[in-house]
Enzyme design. Structure first.
Site, PDB file in Angstrom:
ATOM      1  N   TYR A 293       0.725  -1.195  -0.028  1.00 43.45           N
ATOM      2  CA  TYR A 293      -0.211  -0.034   0.076  1.00 43.45           C
ATOM      3  C   TYR A 293       0.793   1.140  -0.036  1.00 43.45           C
ATOM      4  O   TYR A 293       0.623   2.257  -0.604  1.00 43.45           O
ATOM      5  CB  TYR A 293      -1.038  -0.005   1.359  1.00 43.45           C
ATOM      6  CG  TYR A 293      -1.986   1.081   1.086  1.00 43.45           C
ATOM      7  CD1 TYR A 293      -2.887   0.963   0.334  1.00 43.45           C
ATOM      8  CD2 TYR A 293      -1.775   2.135   1.760  1.00 43.45           C
ATOM      9  CE1 TYR A 293      -3.963   1.965   0.278  1.00 43.45           C
ATOM     10  CE2 TYR A 293      -2.658   3.342   1.749  1.00 43.45           C
ATOM     11  CZ  TYR A 293      -3.706   3.153   0.851  1.00 43.45           C
ATOM     12  OH  TYR A 293      -4.765   4.132   0.861  1.00 43.45           O
TER      13      TYR A 293
ATOM     14  N   PHE B 149      -7.584  19.745 -25.268  1.00 40.79           N
ATOM     15  CA  PHE B 149      -8.067  18.462 -25.430  1.00 40.79           C
ATOM     16  C   PHE B 149      -9.336  18.398 -24.489  1.00 40.79           C
ATOM     17  O   PHE B 149      -9.353  19.117 -23.419  1.00 40.79           O
ATOM     18  CB  PHE B 149      -6.848  17.553 -25.054  1.00 40.79           C
ATOM     19  CG  PHE B 149      -7.290  16.070 -25.092  1.00 40.79           C
ATOM     20  CD1 PHE B 149      -7.818  15.608 -26.350  1.00 40.79           C
ATOM     21  CD2 PHE B 149      -7.620  15.253 -23.991  1.00 40.79           C
ATOM     22  CE1 PHE B 149      -8.008  14.200 -26.434  1.00 40.79           C
ATOM     23  CE2 PHE B 149      -8.302  14.086 -23.822  1.00 40.79           C
ATOM     24  CZ  PHE B 149      -8.548  13.493 -25.171  1.00 40.79           C
ATOM     25  N   THR B 150     -10.017  17.420 -24.888  1.00 43.03           N
ATOM     26  CA  THR B 150     -11.278  17.348 -23.845  1.00 43.03           C
ATOM     27  C   THR B 150     -11.002  17.447 -22.645  1.00 43.03           C
ATOM     28  O   THR B 150     -11.702  18.155 -21.562  1.00 43.03           O
ATOM     29  CB  THR B 150     -12.247  16.357 -24.358  1.00 43.03           C
ATOM     30  OG1 THR B 150     -11.269  14.854 -24.248  1.00 43.03           O
ATOM     31  CG2 THR B 150     -12.696  16.095 -25.840  1.00 43.03           C
TER      32      THR B 150
ATOM     33  N   ASP C 241       1.726  18.588 -21.928  1.00 40.16           N
ATOM     34  CA  ASP C 241       0.824  17.491 -22.086  1.00 40.16           C
ATOM     35  C   ASP C 241       1.774  16.395 -22.732  1.00 40.16           C
ATOM     36  O   ASP C 241       1.983  16.316 -23.885  1.00 40.16           O
ATOM     37  CB  ASP C 241      -0.382  17.720 -22.612  1.00 40.16           C
ATOM     38  CG  ASP C 241      -1.258  16.302 -22.680  1.00 40.16           C
ATOM     39  OD1 ASP C 241      -0.600  15.322 -22.431  1.00 40.16           O
ATOM     40  OD2 ASP C 241      -2.503  16.528 -22.778  1.00 40.16           O
TER      41      ASP C 241
ATOM     42  N   LYS D 108      -0.800   5.907 -23.424  1.00 34.04           N
ATOM     43  CA  LYS D 108      -0.418   6.052 -24.886  1.00 34.04           C
ATOM     44  C   LYS D 108       1.108   5.706 -24.989  1.00 34.04           C
ATOM     45  O   LYS D 108       1.358   4.830 -25.316  1.00 34.04           O
ATOM     46  CB  LYS D 108      -0.765   7.524 -25.358  1.00 34.04           C
ATOM     47  CG  LYS D 108      -2.234   8.010 -25.526  1.00 34.04           C
ATOM     48  CD  LYS D 108      -3.050   8.232 -24.496  1.00 34.04           C
ATOM     49  CE  LYS D 108      -4.360   8.679 -24.710  1.00 34.04           C
ATOM     50  NZ  LYS D 108      -5.254   8.855 -23.484  1.00 34.04           N
TER      51      LYS D 108
ATOM     52  N   ARG E 117     -14.309  13.454 -33.649  1.00 36.91           N
ATOM     53  CA  ARG E 117     -13.469  14.476 -33.037  1.00 36.91           C
ATOM     54  C   ARG E 117     -13.920  15.974 -33.908  1.00 36.91           C
ATOM     55  O   ARG E 117     -13.187  16.496 -34.676  1.00 36.91           O
ATOM     56  CB  ARG E 117     -11.933  14.380 -33.293  1.00 36.91           C
ATOM     57  CG  ARG E 117     -11.477  12.946 -32.503  1.00 36.91           C
ATOM     58  CD  ARG E 117     -11.069  13.100 -30.861  1.00 36.91           C
ATOM     59  NE  ARG E 117     -12.123  13.252 -30.073  1.00 36.91           N
ATOM     60  CZ  ARG E 117     -12.135  12.901 -28.780  1.00 36.91           C
ATOM     61  NH1 ARG E 117     -10.821  12.555 -28.314  1.00 36.91           N
ATOM     62  NH2 ARG E 117     -13.020  12.993 -27.865  1.00 36.91           N
TER      63      ARG E 117
ATOM     64  N   PHE F 128     -19.515  13.379 -25.672  1.00 35.25           N
ATOM     65  CA  PHE F 128     -19.148  12.745 -26.655  1.00 35.25           C
ATOM     66  C   PHE F 128     -19.201  11.039 -26.260  1.00 35.25           C
ATOM     67  O   PHE F 128     -19.395  10.049 -27.181  1.00 35.25           O
ATOM     68  CB  PHE F 128     -17.932  12.932 -27.502  1.00 35.25           C
ATOM     69  CG  PHE F 128     -16.486  12.890 -26.460  1.00 35.25           C
ATOM     70  CD1 PHE F 128     -16.389  14.296 -25.792  1.00 35.25           C
ATOM     71  CD2 PHE F 128     -15.835  11.984 -26.362  1.00 35.25           C
ATOM     72  CE1 PHE F 128     -15.220  14.253 -24.899  1.00 35.25           C
ATOM     73  CE2 PHE F 128     -14.995  12.119 -25.543  1.00 35.25           C
ATOM     74  CZ  PHE F 128     -14.619  13.265 -24.880  1.00 35.25           C
TER      75      PHE F 128
END
Ligand code: PLI
Length: 459
Positions: A74, A126-127, A217, A260, A384, A451
């Site tokens: 933990y 970006f969303t 990002d 990613k 998009r 979306f």
């Protein structure tokens, strides 16, 4: 096949997962049942799944071996220290805060670094990133160069920041009203377009001179590095890892979706140099994610992420990755299918306005096209465009973006060139009878990030 242009897979396949194609009548019915939203399809009804490259990657044998070695303590997990060491060494930041995925890092950064009413300039939105900035009182301001909004403009480093736009904003509101500048490498919604090293350097110089922080990002930073190596003068002999490290030397920290470019299925992290921000981030991570030594990830996921990030920097891996995406783009361009140019790092984006000239943007051409591609060939893609962009917080109006696109997103190490050929044939065939694609209207519109779960009816 020209192996220079399209290198063969730099791996052989050790485990396989069968996929199946259901017939067209069934697909038509399932798409209607899913409210013409490809997010609402069952994955097992999809033949080739190009919804996203997020968490859909195939892990290597070394990553799977790492899963067995994950330390599930933990607190103080050995796997965390391994991940922390790897990220610090490869990215060069002082501190690493693990999170369950990228948006967990965005939530924490937005809470600790934005004061209500401050501006957050960024190279396109970006969303989830913009959602967290706005939820914390930030005002997003687009500073990407104009050409990035033009699907046909075939220029390198289309994701670059326009420093004049940044300077105009700073002149208008004052440096003290800029929370930070957010630079995405690469820019997802512009088509996976990279940012040049020269541009990153110039943004850093501008911001440092005015006491403005820069956060990147980092989600697809290795793909960005490949474009720099390939296309920016002076980097042709520089190892990818060195390019990545130089990119981040121009930032005060970054958010990362490990799903990613860490080639994993889940995970993320926030990097920071500033001690005070780091302390604030650790106080919040325990509220939203978990202990600062796991942040919502299992020990095995942190282990796999550390291995995956190393693998992503390997030259043969990243070359094949970017060129496989380009292969799909090239096949579509040859057939006259309109796509965002140049082809970016993670996906081929269809230009839905040109694909469906008979539909106005208020008839949701990209949403309709994504649904039609599934019906045509069992290929899942993602809208998009105007649906993803959402409504303006103040006015409630749709934020109609110039780019109205369908994204065919390639998971890492999952599909072969033959799969790309099949996708290209599906899209080419549909393009020939695109006039039959019917527009859509809302059946159910969620209040945020609409979306993901919105539903539609055919006009
Ligand atoms: O999906 P997350 O929470 O791990 O990461 C959020 C996120 C942040 N930045 C960028 C550029 C992204 O592309 C991103 C997630 N992208 C998704 C899910 C995609 O399908 O593109």
């Amino acid at each position: 096949m020209d192996l220079q242009r399209y290198p063969a897979e730099p791996f052989r396949i050790k485990a396989v997962e069968p996929i199946r194609m259901i017939d067209k009548n069934q697909r038509e019915q399932l798409m209607a049942e899913a409210g013409y939203n490809t997010f609402l399809l069952k994955a097992e009804d999809v033949y080739i799944d190009l919804l996203t490259d997020s968490g859909t990657n195939a892990m290597s044998d070394r990553q799977w071996a790492g899963m067995m070695q994950g330390d599930e303590a933990y607190a103080g997990s050995r796997s965390f220290y391994r991940l922390e060491d790897t990220v610090k060494r490869l990215f060069g930041f002082a501190h690493v805060v693990p999170t369950h995925q990228g948006r967990g890092a965005e939530n924490i950064l937005s809470r600790i670094a934005i004061k209500p009413g401050q501006y957050v300039p960024g190279n396109m939105y970006f969303t989830t990133t913009r959602y967290h900035q706005e939820a914390n009182g930030g005002i997003f301001h687009d500073i990407i160069q104009d050409q990035a909004h033009n699907a046909a403009a075939d220029i390198p480093f289309k994701g670059n920041v326009d420093l004049d736009k940044l300077d105009a904003l700073v002149g208008k509101v004052g440096a003290e009203n800029i929370a930070y500048v957010c630079v995405a490498v690469t820019v997802n919604l512009a088509g996976g377009q990279p940012v040049s090293m020269a541009n990153l350097r110039a943004v850093a110089e501008y911001c440092r001179a005015r006491g403005i922080r820069v956060f990147m990002d980092a989600t697809r930073c290795v793909e960005n590095a490949y474009f720099i190596r390939e296309q920016e003068a002076g980097y042709q002999d520089t190892p990818i890892a060195d390019i990545v490290k130089e990119m981040f030397s121009y930032a005060d920290g970054c958010t990362m979706s490990g799903k990613k470019d860490c080639i994993t299925n889940i995970g993320g992290f926030l990097c920071l140099n500033d001690e005070e921000l780091f302390t604030a981030a650790k106080e919040l991570v325990v509220v939203f994610e978990g202990m600062p030594s796991y942040g919502g990830m299992a020990g095995r996921d942190m282990e796999a992420m550390a291995v995956g990030l190393e693998e992503a920097m390997q030259e043969e891996y990243i070359e094949h990755r970017v060129k496989q995406v380009r292969y799909l783009g090239d096949r579509l361009m040859e057939a006259g299918v309109p796509i965002i140019r140049p082809v970016g790092g993670h996906a081929v984006f269809l230009d839905a306005r040109s694909f469906c000239p008979h539909l106005s943007q208020s008839q949701f051409p990209a949403q309709a096209l994504a649904a039609a591609i599934y019906v045509e060939g069992g290929v899942r893609s993602m809208e998009r465009g105007i649906i993803s962009a959402g409504r303006d917080k103040k006015t409630g109006e749709d934020q109609a973006p110039k780019l109205e696109t369908v994204r065919l997103t390639i998971p890492r190490r999952v599909y072969t060139y033959a799969h790309m050929d099949y996708v290209a044939e599906t899209v080419k065939h549909l393009h020939q009878h695109a006039a039959d694609i019917r527009g859509l209207k809302w059946a159910y519109e969620p209040k945020q990030l609409r979306f993901f779960t919105g539903r539609f009816e055919q006009l």
